[in-house]
Design a protein around this motif. Structure first.
Motif, PDB file in Angstrom:
ATOM      1  N   MET A  43       1.045  -1.108  -0.183  1.00 22.96           N
ATOM      2  CA  MET A  43       0.230   0.063   0.052  1.00 22.96           C
ATOM      3  C   MET A  43       0.793   1.193   0.023  1.00 22.96           C
ATOM      4  O   MET A  43       1.984   1.256   0.725  1.00 22.96           O
ATOM      5  CB  MET A  43      -0.826  -0.079   1.132  1.00 22.96           C
ATOM      6  N   SER A  44       0.556   2.439  -0.524  1.00 25.15           N
ATOM      7  CA  SER A  44       1.266   3.409  -0.566  1.00 25.15           C
ATOM      8  C   SER A  44       1.053   4.176   0.834  1.00 25.15           C
ATOM      9  O   SER A  44       0.382   3.723   1.565  1.00 25.15           O
ATOM     10  CB  SER A  44       0.594   4.482  -1.457  1.00 25.15           C
ATOM     11  N   ASN A  46       0.380   7.055   1.645  1.00 24.02           N
ATOM     12  CA  ASN A  46      -0.970   7.836   2.124  1.00 24.02           C
ATOM     13  C   ASN A  46      -2.128   6.965   2.559  1.00 24.02           C
ATOM     14  O   ASN A  46      -2.608   7.014   3.671  1.00 24.02           O
ATOM     15  CB  ASN A  46      -1.464   8.746   1.019  1.00 24.02           C
ATOM     16  N   VAL A  47      -2.354   5.940   2.025  1.00 29.90           N
ATOM     17  CA  VAL A  47      -3.076   4.678   2.276  1.00 29.90           C
ATOM     18  C   VAL A  47      -2.823   4.023   3.660  1.00 29.90           C
ATOM     19  O   VAL A  47      -3.863   4.089   4.645  1.00 29.90           O
ATOM     20  CB  VAL A  47      -3.270   3.677   1.141  1.00 29.90           C
ATOM     21  N   SER A  48      -1.707   3.658   3.831  1.00 30.51           N
ATOM     22  CA  SER A  48      -1.150   3.315   4.991  1.00 30.51           C
ATOM     23  C   SER A  48      -1.533   4.050   6.462  1.00 30.51           C
ATOM     24  O   SER A  48      -1.889   4.048   7.346  1.00 30.51           O
ATOM     25  CB  SER A  48       0.235   2.721   4.901  1.00 30.51           C
ATOM     26  N   ALA A  49      -1.094   5.477   6.076  1.00 32.30           N
ATOM     27  CA  ALA A  49      -1.237   6.410   7.199  1.00 32.30           C
ATOM     28  C   ALA A  49      -2.520   6.668   7.510  1.00 32.30           C
ATOM     29  O   ALA A  49      -2.733   6.978   8.745  1.00 32.30           O
ATOM     30  CB  ALA A  49      -0.213   7.635   6.669  1.00 32.30           C
ATOM     31  N   ALA A  50      -3.460   6.803   6.437  1.00 30.26           N
ATOM     32  CA  ALA A  50      -4.716   6.922   6.574  1.00 30.26           C
ATOM     33  C   ALA A  50      -5.536   6.007   7.455  1.00 30.26           C
ATOM     34  O   ALA A  50      -6.213   6.137   8.286  1.00 30.26           O
ATOM     35  CB  ALA A  50      -5.667   7.258   5.358  1.00 30.26           C
ATOM     36  N   ILE A  51      -5.213   4.702   6.940  1.00 27.25           N
ATOM     37  CA  ILE A  51      -5.750   3.654   7.741  1.00 27.25           C
ATOM     38  C   ILE A  51      -5.295   3.523   9.206  1.00 27.25           C
ATOM     39  O   ILE A  51      -6.249   3.243   9.986  1.00 27.25           O
ATOM     40  CB  ILE A  51      -5.479   2.046   7.060  1.00 27.25           C
ATOM     41  N   LEU A  52      -3.870   3.724   9.297  1.00 26.77           N
ATOM     42  CA  LEU A  52      -3.581   3.829  10.928  1.00 26.77           C
ATOM     43  C   LEU A  52      -4.323   4.870  11.577  1.00 26.77           C
ATOM     44  O   LEU A  52      -4.418   4.553  12.792  1.00 26.77           O
ATOM     45  CB  LEU A  52      -1.986   4.007  10.589  1.00 26.77           C
TER      46      LEU A  52
END
Length: 251
Positions: A43-44, A46-52
């Motif tokens: 995952m990018s 941005n996606v990983s950070a948003a999910i976390l």
């Protein structure tokens, strides 16, 4: 064993429960990042950070909200920020963490499931945390009702009680084994392991709370049980949808 179990850390006496919770979260996060590095699905940032962020914010809010709503009279009639902040439940954390993740995924327009990778780290974190619950005995609201069964234990008062923390640990170990067997077959759609985990855990918690002290909110059900029912119904629908999708993929 004398309850509650405590540790002397830097000259201060600290309950075992928060120590084990902290250790459990730390180890589980390291395990998750280890699995993430090995995973072929990337995952990018941005996606990983948003999910976390979504998972953390949802879990933090949900654990405290549902933990305090277990006794709504105490929450609304004599509000205390300290009591609100220290009241937690994993049921609320998991349920609202899920909501936080789904909101985050919509914001970044990520449609793939992201739950399978966190299943075994979650189980590990809960097991370690429940060891802390057991060591706390009756000094936090994580103990069982009095019982005459052979499983009854003295947890800090004069009663033999159900050691519900040990029941939960045994269930989680069994569930981890079953999910590991399923994961090796590799015949399921993405997200199915997480769906099975959530359905199994919330079903277990719904039943377990019948042998725990609680404030009855609707009939003989407490707040946690009502949350469990909502999550159970949601995941019955999700698993049914996943099964249909898998059948279409085989055609």
């Amino acid at each position: 064993m004398d309850f509650p179990v405590t540790f002397d850390i830097f000259g201060k006496t600290i309950l075992a429960h928060p120590v084990f919770e902290t250790v459990g979260i730390f180890i589980a996060m390291r395990y998750y990042f280890f699995l993430k590095r090995k995973s072929p699905e990337k995952m990018s940032f941005n996606v990983s950070a948003a999910i976390l962020i979504g998972a953390t914010a949802g879990a933090l809010l949900g654990s405290k909200l549902i933990g305090n709503l277990e006794n709504p009279h105490a929450l609304f009639e004599n509000f205390s920020f300290k009591r609100f902040w220290t009241n937690n439940t994993i049921v609320g954390g998991l349920a609202f963490g899920l909501i936080g993740v789904e909101i985050a995924k919509k914001i970044v327009d990520h449609k793939k499931s992201t739950g399978d990778l966190i299943v075994f780290p979650l189980i590990l974190a809960i097991i370690i945390g429940r060891i802390g619950c057991f060591f706390t005995g009756v000094y936090e609201e994580t103990y069982g009702l009095p019982t005459d069964s052979i499983f009854g234990m003295h947890l800090g008062d004069q009663y033999l009680r159900h050691p519900v923390a040990l029941y939960e640990i045994a269930f989680l170990l069994f569930m981890a084994f079953e999910l590991k067997m399923i994961s090796r077959k590799n015949k399921y759609v993405s997200g199915f392991l997480f769906q099975l985990f959530m359905l199994s855990y919330f079903s277990f918690r719904f039943l377990l709370d019948f042998i725990k002290p609680k404030i009855e909110i609707l009939g003989n059900l407490g707040t946690i049980q009502l949350v469990c029912l909502s999550v159970i119904m949601y995941y019955i629908y999700k698993i049914k949808s996943s099964t249909v999708l898998l059948q279409h993929q085989k055609i």
